[in-house]
Every structure is written in structure tokens, then in C-alpha cells.
Design a protein around this motif. Structure first.
Motif, PDB file in Angstrom:
ATOM      1  N   UNK A 150     -33.302   0.029  -0.590  1.00  0.00           N
ATOM      2  CA  UNK A 150     -34.598  -0.314  -1.536  1.00  0.00           C
ATOM      3  C   UNK A 150     -34.986   0.854  -2.326  1.00  0.00           C
ATOM      4  N   UNK A 151     -34.638   1.854  -2.060  1.00  0.00           N
ATOM      5  CA  UNK A 151     -35.216   3.169  -2.775  1.00  0.00           C
ATOM      6  C   UNK A 151     -34.186   3.775  -3.764  1.00  0.00           C
ATOM      7  N   UNK A 152     -32.790   3.501  -3.273  1.00  0.00           N
ATOM      8  CA  UNK A 152     -31.741   3.839  -3.950  1.00  0.00           C
ATOM      9  C   UNK A 152     -31.689   3.689  -5.613  1.00  0.00           C
ATOM     10  N   UNK A 153     -31.576   4.611  -6.482  1.00  0.00           N
ATOM     11  CA  UNK A 153     -31.407   4.120  -7.908  1.00  0.00           C
ATOM     12  C   UNK A 153     -30.097   3.957  -8.346  1.00  0.00           C
ATOM     13  N   UNK A 154     -29.676   2.737  -8.159  1.00  0.00           N
ATOM     14  CA  UNK A 154     -28.295   2.412  -8.325  1.00  0.00           C
ATOM     15  C   UNK A 154     -28.221   1.002  -8.985  1.00  0.00           C
ATOM     16  N   UNK A 155     -27.251   0.640  -9.465  1.00  0.00           N
ATOM     17  CA  UNK A 155     -27.077  -0.645 -10.361  1.00  0.00           C
ATOM     18  C   UNK A 155     -26.022  -1.595  -9.456  1.00  0.00           C
ATOM     19  N   UNK A 156     -26.458  -2.848  -9.085  1.00  0.00           N
ATOM     20  CA  UNK A 156     -25.336  -3.730  -8.525  1.00  0.00           C
ATOM     21  C   UNK A 156     -24.697  -4.714  -9.143  1.00  0.00           C
ATOM     22  N   UNK A 157     -23.402  -4.565  -9.220  1.00  0.00           N
ATOM     23  CA  UNK A 157     -22.834  -5.814 -10.099  1.00  0.00           C
ATOM     24  C   UNK A 157     -22.095  -6.729  -9.173  1.00  0.00           C
ATOM     25  N   UNK A 158     -22.217  -8.081  -9.352  1.00  0.00           N
ATOM     26  CA  UNK A 158     -21.483  -9.158  -8.610  1.00  0.00           C
ATOM     27  C   UNK A 158     -22.238 -10.174  -8.707  1.00  0.00           C
ATOM     28  N   UNK A 159     -21.848 -11.435  -7.786  1.00  0.00           N
ATOM     29  CA  UNK A 159     -22.502 -12.499  -7.730  1.00  0.00           C
ATOM     30  C   UNK A 159     -24.121 -12.472  -7.400  1.00  0.00           C
ATOM     31  N   UNK A 160     -24.981 -13.103  -7.884  1.00  0.00           N
ATOM     32  CA  UNK A 160     -26.142 -12.715  -7.180  1.00  0.00           C
ATOM     33  C   UNK A 160     -26.431 -13.060  -5.723  1.00  0.00           C
ATOM     34  N   UNK A 161     -25.750 -14.089  -5.062  1.00  0.00           N
ATOM     35  CA  UNK A 161     -25.925 -14.197  -3.895  1.00  0.00           C
ATOM     36  C   UNK A 161     -25.270 -12.994  -3.144  1.00  0.00           C
ATOM     37  N   UNK A 162     -24.197 -12.439  -3.390  1.00  0.00           N
ATOM     38  CA  UNK A 162     -23.563 -11.365  -2.744  1.00  0.00           C
ATOM     39  C   UNK A 162     -24.333 -10.087  -2.756  1.00  0.00           C
ATOM     40  N   UNK A 163     -25.109  -9.886  -4.153  1.00  0.00           N
ATOM     41  CA  UNK A 163     -25.881  -8.779  -4.128  1.00  0.00           C
ATOM     42  C   UNK A 163     -27.285  -8.946  -3.108  1.00  0.00           C
ATOM     43  N   UNK A 164     -27.824 -10.064  -3.081  1.00  0.00           N
ATOM     44  CA  UNK A 164     -28.958 -10.199  -2.180  1.00  0.00           C
ATOM     45  C   UNK A 164     -28.380 -10.043  -0.787  1.00  0.00           C
ATOM     46  N   UNK A 165     -27.271 -10.370  -0.497  1.00  0.00           N
ATOM     47  CA  UNK A 165     -26.666 -10.174   0.924  1.00  0.00           C
ATOM     48  C   UNK A 165     -26.655  -8.804   1.327  1.00  0.00           C
ATOM     49  N   UNK A 166     -26.036  -7.882   0.495  1.00  0.00           N
ATOM     50  CA  UNK A 166     -25.891  -6.509   0.551  1.00  0.00           C
ATOM     51  C   UNK A 166     -27.055  -5.788   0.775  1.00  0.00           C
ATOM     52  N   UNK A 167     -28.138  -6.152  -0.291  1.00  0.00           N
ATOM     53  CA  UNK A 167     -29.561  -5.329  -0.203  1.00  0.00           C
ATOM     54  C   UNK A 167     -30.454  -6.001   1.156  1.00  0.00           C
ATOM     55  N   UNK A 168     -30.001  -7.084   1.719  1.00  0.00           N
ATOM     56  CA  UNK A 168     -30.615  -7.375   2.992  1.00  0.00           C
ATOM     57  C   UNK A 168     -29.787  -7.006   4.143  1.00  0.00           C
ATOM     58  N   UNK A 169     -28.814  -6.381   4.306  1.00  0.00           N
ATOM     59  CA  UNK A 169     -28.162  -5.739   5.256  1.00  0.00           C
ATOM     60  C   UNK A 169     -28.344  -4.368   5.803  1.00  0.00           C
ATOM     61  N   UNK A 170     -28.561  -4.016   7.005  1.00  0.00           N
ATOM     62  CA  UNK A 170     -28.833  -2.651   7.358  1.00  0.00           C
ATOM     63  C   UNK A 170     -27.546  -1.907   7.217  1.00  0.00           C
ATOM     64  N   UNK A 171     -27.240  -1.122   6.214  1.00  0.00           N
ATOM     65  CA  UNK A 171     -25.765  -0.346   6.195  1.00  0.00           C
ATOM     66  C   UNK A 171     -26.257   1.067   6.940  1.00  0.00           C
ATOM     67  N   UNK A 172     -24.890   1.600   7.349  1.00  0.00           N
ATOM     68  CA  UNK A 172     -25.249   2.960   7.875  1.00  0.00           C
ATOM     69  C   UNK A 172     -24.581   3.166   9.173  1.00  0.00           C
ATOM     70  N   UNK A 173     -24.602   4.291   9.616  1.00  0.00           N
ATOM     71  CA  UNK A 173     -24.172   4.548  10.806  1.00  0.00           C
ATOM     72  C   UNK A 173     -24.712   3.776  12.111  1.00  0.00           C
ATOM     73  N   UNK A 174     -26.027   3.790  12.153  1.00  0.00           N
ATOM     74  CA  UNK A 174     -26.770   3.015  13.074  1.00  0.00           C
ATOM     75  C   UNK A 174     -26.868   1.533  12.808  1.00  0.00           C
ATOM     76  N   UNK A 175     -26.034   0.943  11.774  1.00  0.00           N
ATOM     77  CA  UNK A 175     -26.258  -0.336  11.638  1.00  0.00           C
ATOM     78  C   UNK A 175     -25.805  -1.354  12.857  1.00  0.00           C
TER      79      UNK A 175
END
Length: 212
Positions: free
Chosen positions: A187-212
Motif C-alpha cells: 500500500x505504500x510502495x511507489x511502484x507501477x503494476x502492469x497486468x489484468x485488473x483482477x490479477x493486480x487487485x489480487x496481488x495488492x490484497x495478498x500479504x506478501x513476505x516472509x511472515x505471509x
């Protein structure tokens, strides 16, 4: 000459001190005091810190973390600044650099970007390259919970695959921003996401990282 980890350590201590013990952080449910206690326990209590990754030991970690959280905030800040005791593996410069450069960078931004008046930080090119190399090695681990294919891309075109799959979302940004993104700070990373809208939404809504 100071290392990246040493510089990030001092910056983190300064940010925690300036923010104050009750300040919010990007670590869910943690104030600056909680984050400071976490950093100290991780370095000084390996018997408890193992609970960060090993669930059977988490209750011990929680108990020790509470003990450190109860300490004076100024003492926690000083323990971060001075670093671990000589008996700790983290006291070795090579281990400190390998284990803490990314850790302290992410936590510094956890403090900085949780404040309403935060400003973006420009990283020097050498440190950016260090973050990218670490990200290349850890990408598959950090992105393992992605529900879609995930590719990380620097502005110069270098890429790292964080997760194989389809459809694919490509995340473009500077190494520091990509690091924050893959550590669950999407939510705070300054990045650009390219892909299908639904796929982008899924990535944004998933807790990435080591403790995910």
C-alpha cells in the motif's frame, strides 16, 4: 567505514526516537515501542527470536517480547544504537550486513511511512544495488503466496521472478520500493503494476513476505 546495516541501524534508531513510543508503524498492531522491542529481541535473545519463524516457539517469543516492551523506551533505542553484544552472531560485521541491511531498511520505512508527513527517501545507487541483489535471491520466498504470476522489474529492465503462474503481474520500481512491496508493504510502495485488473487487485490484497 560504516556498512549499510550500520547506517540503517542508526537511521532506524533516530526515526524511532523522533516518532515517540506511541507512534504508529506499518507493522499491524505495533506501535514504535513494539517495533523497537522486536528489533532488540531479534538481536539479543536468539532463544526467543526463533519464534519469528518457528510457530511452536512463538509463545516464548511473545512472552520475551512483552518483557522488553515494558522496558523504558529510551533504553530500547540505546540498545538498537549500540547493537548486539559481542557474543551474538550479529556482532560480526559480515553477518550483520547480510542479515540486517534489508531488515533495518524495511523497519525504518515502517516508521517513516506510517507518519502523516512522511517524504520519500532517495537511496544511493550502491545501496539500491545491494537491495536488488538481496531481492533477486529472496524473490521466490517473498512472493510464494502470490495468487498470480509475479515479476519484479527495475526501471533499467532487470527482472526477477517472484512467483511463477498465470496471469502475470509485473511490478516496476526502484529496488527499495520493490523490497517494500514484496515484504507486504504494497500500500505504500511507489511502484507501477502492469497486468489484468483482477490479477493486480489480487496481488495488492495478498500479504506478501516472509511472515505471509
Amino acid at each position: 567505514m560504516s556498512t549499510h546495516a550500520q547506517r540503517e541501524r542508526l537511521l532506524l534508531a533516530d526515526l524511532l526516537e523522533s516518532a515517540g513510543p506511541g507512534a504508529p508503524t506499518l507493522c499491524e498492531g505495533w506501535t514504535a515501542r513494539d517495533l523497537a522491542a522486536h528489533v532488540v529481541v531479534r538481536e539479543r535473545r536468539p532463544d526467543a527470536a526463533a519464534g519469528i519463524l518457528l510457530k511452536p516457539l512463538k509463545s516464548r517469543l511473545d512472552r520475551v517480547q512483552q518483557e522488553f516492551t515494558a522496558k523504558p523506551y529510551e533504553e530500547l533505542i540505546q540498545l538498537i544504537r549500540t547493537g548486539p553484544p559481542r557474543s551474538s552472531p550479529f556482532a560480526l560485521k559480515q553477518i550483520d550486513e547480510a542479515a540486517n541491511s534489508v531488515e533495518f531498511y524495511v523497519h525504518a520505512e515502517d516508521v517513516r511511512r506510517a507518519q502523516p508527513d512522511w517524504t520519500e527517501r532517495t537511496l544511493d545507487p550502491v545501496f539500491s544495488d545491494v537491495l536488488w541483489k538481496r531481492l533477486e535471491r529472496a524473490a521466490r520466498v517473498l512472493g510464494r503466496k502470490s495468487p498470480v504470476g509475479l515479476v519484479l522489474r527495475r526501471p533499467d529492465g532487470q527482472t526477477a521472478v517472484a512467483h511463477k503462474g498465470a496471469p502475470v503481474v509485473t511490478v516496476t520500481g526502484e529496488p527499495g520500493e520493490l523490497t517494500l512491496f514484496t515484504f507486504g508493504r504494497q500500500s505504500v510502495a511507489h511502484v507501477e503494476l502492469d497486468g489484468e485488473p483482477d490479477a493486480i487487485a489480487k496481488v495488492r490484497g495478498t500479504k506478501l513476505g516472509i511472515d505471509a
